[in-house]
Design a protein around this motif. Structure first.
Motif, PDB file in Angstrom:
ATOM      1  N   ALA A  23       0.815  -1.217   0.000  1.00  8.67           N
ATOM      2  CA  ALA A  23       0.000   0.000   0.000  1.00  8.67           C
ATOM      3  C   ALA A  23       0.847   1.265   0.000  1.00  8.67           C
ATOM      4  O   ALA A  23       0.445   2.291  -0.543  1.00  8.67           O
ATOM      5  N   ASP A  24       2.021   1.208   0.639  1.00  4.70           N
ATOM      6  CA  ASP A  24       2.875   2.393   0.732  1.00  4.70           C
ATOM      7  C   ASP A  24       3.986   2.377  -0.310  1.00  4.70           C
ATOM      8  O   ASP A  24       4.965   3.112  -0.200  1.00  4.70           O
ATOM      9  N   GLU A  25       3.860   1.544  -1.355  1.00  4.03           N
ATOM     10  CA  GLU A  25       4.889   1.428  -2.372  1.00  4.03           C
ATOM     11  C   GLU A  25       4.958   2.706  -3.210  1.00  4.03           C
ATOM     12  O   GLU A  25       3.971   3.416  -3.374  1.00  4.03           O
ATOM     13  N   ALA A  26       6.136   2.997  -3.714  1.00  2.00           N
ATOM     14  CA  ALA A  26       6.347   4.129  -4.615  1.00  2.00           C
ATOM     15  C   ALA A  26       6.985   3.606  -5.897  1.00  2.00           C
ATOM     16  O   ALA A  26       7.387   2.447  -5.996  1.00  2.00           O
ATOM     17  N   GLY A  38      -0.403  12.356   0.313  1.00  2.00           N
ATOM     18  CA  GLY A  38      -0.121  12.613   1.721  1.00  2.00           C
ATOM     19  C   GLY A  38       1.025  13.589   1.919  1.00  2.00           C
ATOM     20  O   GLY A  38       1.746  13.519   2.915  1.00  2.00           O
ATOM     21  N   ILE A  39       1.179  14.500   0.983  1.00  2.00           N
ATOM     22  CA  ILE A  39       2.276  15.475   1.017  1.00  2.00           C
ATOM     23  C   ILE A  39       1.693  16.880   1.143  1.00  2.00           C
ATOM     24  O   ILE A  39       0.796  17.256   0.373  1.00  2.00           O
ATOM     25  N   ALA A  40       2.196  17.657   2.080  1.00  2.00           N
ATOM     26  CA  ALA A  40       1.750  19.043   2.227  1.00  2.00           C
ATOM     27  C   ALA A  40       2.293  19.881   1.072  1.00  2.00           C
ATOM     28  O   ALA A  40       3.510  19.889   0.843  1.00  2.00           O
ATOM     29  N   ARG A  92       6.219  10.113  -6.380  1.00  2.00           N
ATOM     30  CA  ARG A  92       5.445   9.955  -5.156  1.00  2.00           C
ATOM     31  C   ARG A  92       3.946  10.094  -5.402  1.00  2.00           C
ATOM     32  O   ARG A  92       3.121   9.588  -4.627  1.00  2.00           O
ATOM     33  N   GLY A  93       3.557  10.771  -6.478  1.00  2.00           N
ATOM     34  CA  GLY A  93       2.133  10.946  -6.765  1.00  2.00           C
ATOM     35  C   GLY A  93       1.925  11.403  -8.192  1.00  2.00           C
ATOM     36  O   GLY A  93       2.849  11.887  -8.847  1.00  2.00           O
ATOM     37  N   GLU A  96      -5.874  17.640  -5.200  1.00  2.00           N
ATOM     38  CA  GLU A  96      -6.128  16.197  -5.210  1.00  2.00           C
ATOM     39  C   GLU A  96      -4.831  15.395  -5.239  1.00  2.00           C
ATOM     40  O   GLU A  96      -4.678  14.416  -4.507  1.00  2.00           O
ATOM     41  N   VAL A  97      -3.893  15.793  -6.099  1.00  2.00           N
ATOM     42  CA  VAL A  97      -2.640  15.040  -6.214  1.00  2.00           C
ATOM     43  C   VAL A  97      -1.886  15.039  -4.886  1.00  2.00           C
ATOM     44  O   VAL A  97      -1.410  13.979  -4.427  1.00  2.00           O
TER      45      VAL A  97
END
Length: 544
Positions: A6-9, A302-304, A269-270, A296-297
């Motif tokens: 789930a946390d894969e990049a 999960g990045i500020a 990352r996104g 949205e991205v």
């Protein structure tokens, strides 16, 4: 099918590019950007000559059209034999297919992945383009149209040709979302990797201007800059200048790249792909849609947004387009930042023109290079766009070669890359520096004691190709005298496909290696260098 965590990049593990007129590698591209170069020139004399004399009205239309831009020097030359393509078939091959073949091979080599080792695997190929000039040009001449035009003049062939040549069984698709194409392709590839559908992806974006038709149309719409220059975020922005070029990146799940010893050039990352919806016109930008996309991205990743250091923006080069983009960036990435840490903004389009389907991947390659070198090249512009209050925006245009903002060691460097399509598709990719500085191919090779002789094998499809490769490797070693000989030997032996024309150099120092490589390149007899052609039935004999 392997399902990713789930946390894969996703990692970018290889890159290759061609930009006008003679930027043939990422290294060439970086030097050019650091120097603040621009590729804008007059149209090559022979490029559209046939159209200028085809009809009196065509002559008039061309005379009234902008004939400046960023043009590749050589769109005809092609080593068709290397890719198993006959001369007759090559005549019907869109140059975009040729560039995708060549750059895929180079990008895989950059990743340390032997291209021929992928045969039969599920590697995906995603190629973005939105100009089919060459195909239309050939099909206009009906008497000359033959069977080879079926695959040689199509969009799908840009991706499918690569899959066919390398015998790849994963998804293979051409992507056309206009100028957002290559970031859309990257988004699709990232999804395939994270779902476990594919283990590896090749993503490319290209643009070749084989005919003047689109120039005439865009000029009539008032979209083109009269001097052929894209003045992104400039007060004098007056339209965009078209450019030719191509870029390819290789993507892999980050955990797989680290396990396999591939170089991790950056982490994706996104990403996201959205639509403008209904605006003032199909070609008109929609600032609220851009703002929604950015939020949205970053929320999904999960990045500020306030922790993003730099955005390689689309930079349309038009007053309305630049104004809408800057406003959206200010509302999302410029908010909540310390006064001394604005989000830096730039665009590669003033340097190399608008590559259209390839503009996004060009921005990705520029950003990865800047992140790795720790410097951000100047965004070419005059007076900054006056559509926003820069002092209160939280944004700042990169007006010189500046150091990458310090992160204080608390987080990786971060950057966004945006692309907006003329049909309304908008896309954004979030990149990060790899936090594991020791990951990559350098970790995979043992380092023997200094002075130990090492074999450096090379191969190519022809004797001329072998000579050219030997010269390139010699140049590379001369520029990097501190490079590990063991790593060079390991890469040449195990991370390249071995073709029929073989050569090898035995050396125990960088100087001896360069000397042997020069002997191979210039076909000089030498004690440390040999070459020959592999037999179809070599009885299993290898280098000893």
């Amino acid at each position: 099918m392997q399902t990713a965590a789930a946390d894969e990049a996703v990692a970018i593990v290889g890159m290759a590019c061609r930009f006008a007129p003679d930027l043939l590698s990422a290294e060439d591209f970086w030097r050019f950007l650091v120097e603040g170069g621009s590729t804008v020139s007059d149209m090559p004399d022979k490029r559209w000559k046939a159209y200028a004399s085809s009809h009196p009205k065509a002559t008039t239309a061309l005379r009234e059209t902008v004939l400046k831009g960023s043009f590749l020097d050589d769109i005809e030359g092609f080593d068709a034999d290397f890719f198993g393509i006959s001369p007759r078939e090559a005549d019907f091959l869109d140059p975009q297919q040729r560039f995708m073949l060549e750059l895929t091979w180079e990008a895989l080599a950059d990743a340390g992945i032997p291209p021929l080792s992928l045969r039969g695997g599920q590697t995906g190929v995603y190629a973005a383009a939105n100009s089919n000039d060459y195909g239309r040009r050939l099909l206009e001449d009906i008497p000359l149209t033959g069977a080879y035009a079926v695959n040689g003049t199509t969009f799908y062939g840009i991706a499918n040709r690569v899959s066919y040549f390398l015998d790849l069984r994963g998804p293979s698709m051409a992507v056309d979302t206009a100028c957002a194409g290559s970031l859309t392709a990257l988004h699709l590839a990232r999804g395939g990797l994270l779902s476990g559908e594919i283990p590896l992806a090749v993503v490319g974006g290209l643009n070749i201007m084989s005919t003047p038709a689109l120039n005439v149309a865009l000029n009539g719409a008032g979209a083109m800059s009269p001097d052929g220059r894209s003045k992104a975020f400039d007060r004098d922005a007056d339209g965009y200048g078209r450019g030719e070029g191509a870029g390819v990146v290789v993507l892999k799940r980050l955990s797989d790249a680290r396990r396999d010893g591939n170089p991790v050039l950056a982490v994706v990352r996104g990403s996201g792909v959205f639509q403008d919806g209904r605006s003032d016109g199909m070609m008109a930008p929609n600032g609220s849609a851009q703002e929604h996309m950015l939020r949205e991205v970053y929320e999904r990743a999960g990045i500020a947004p306030a922790t993003v250091d730099y955005v390689e923006a689309h930079g349309t080069g038009t007053p309305s387009g630049d104004g809408e983009e800057l406003t959206a960036l200010a509302r999302v990435l410029g908010t909540g930042r310390p006064d001394d840490r604005p989000c830096l903004i730039g665009s590669v389009k003033p340097n190399i023109g608008h590559i259209e389907g390839g503009s996004g991947v060009a921005g990705v390659i520029k950003t990865v290079l800047a992140m790795r070198h720790g410097r951000i090249p100047r965004s070419l512009h005059g007076a900054p766009h006056d559509g926003i209050d820069w002092d209160g925006s939280g944004l700042r245009l990169v007006d010189g070669l500046v150091p990458w903002p310090s992160t204080g060691g608390t987080r990786p460097r971060r950057a966004g890359v945006s692309s907006y399509g003329v049909g309304g598709t908008i896309s954004h990719v979030l990149l990060e520096q790899d936090v594991d500085a020791d990951s990559g191919a350098a970790r995979s090779a043992d380092r023997p004691a200094s002075g130990r002789a090492t074999v450096f094998p090379l191969s190519a499809a022809s004797a001329a190709g072998l000579r050219g490769l030997a010269a390139k490797v010699a140049d590379w070693v001369e520029e990097r005298p501190d490079a590990s000989l063991a790593s060079i030997g390991h890469t040449l032996a195990l991370r390249r496909s071995h073709l029929a024309q073989r050569g090898a150099v035995v050396a125990d120092s960088p100087e001896a290696l360069v000397e042997g490589l020069r002997d191979l390149a210039e076909e000089r007899a030498g004690q440390s260098a040999v070459s020959d052609r592999a037999s179809a039935d070599d009885g299993g004999v290898t280098w000893v």
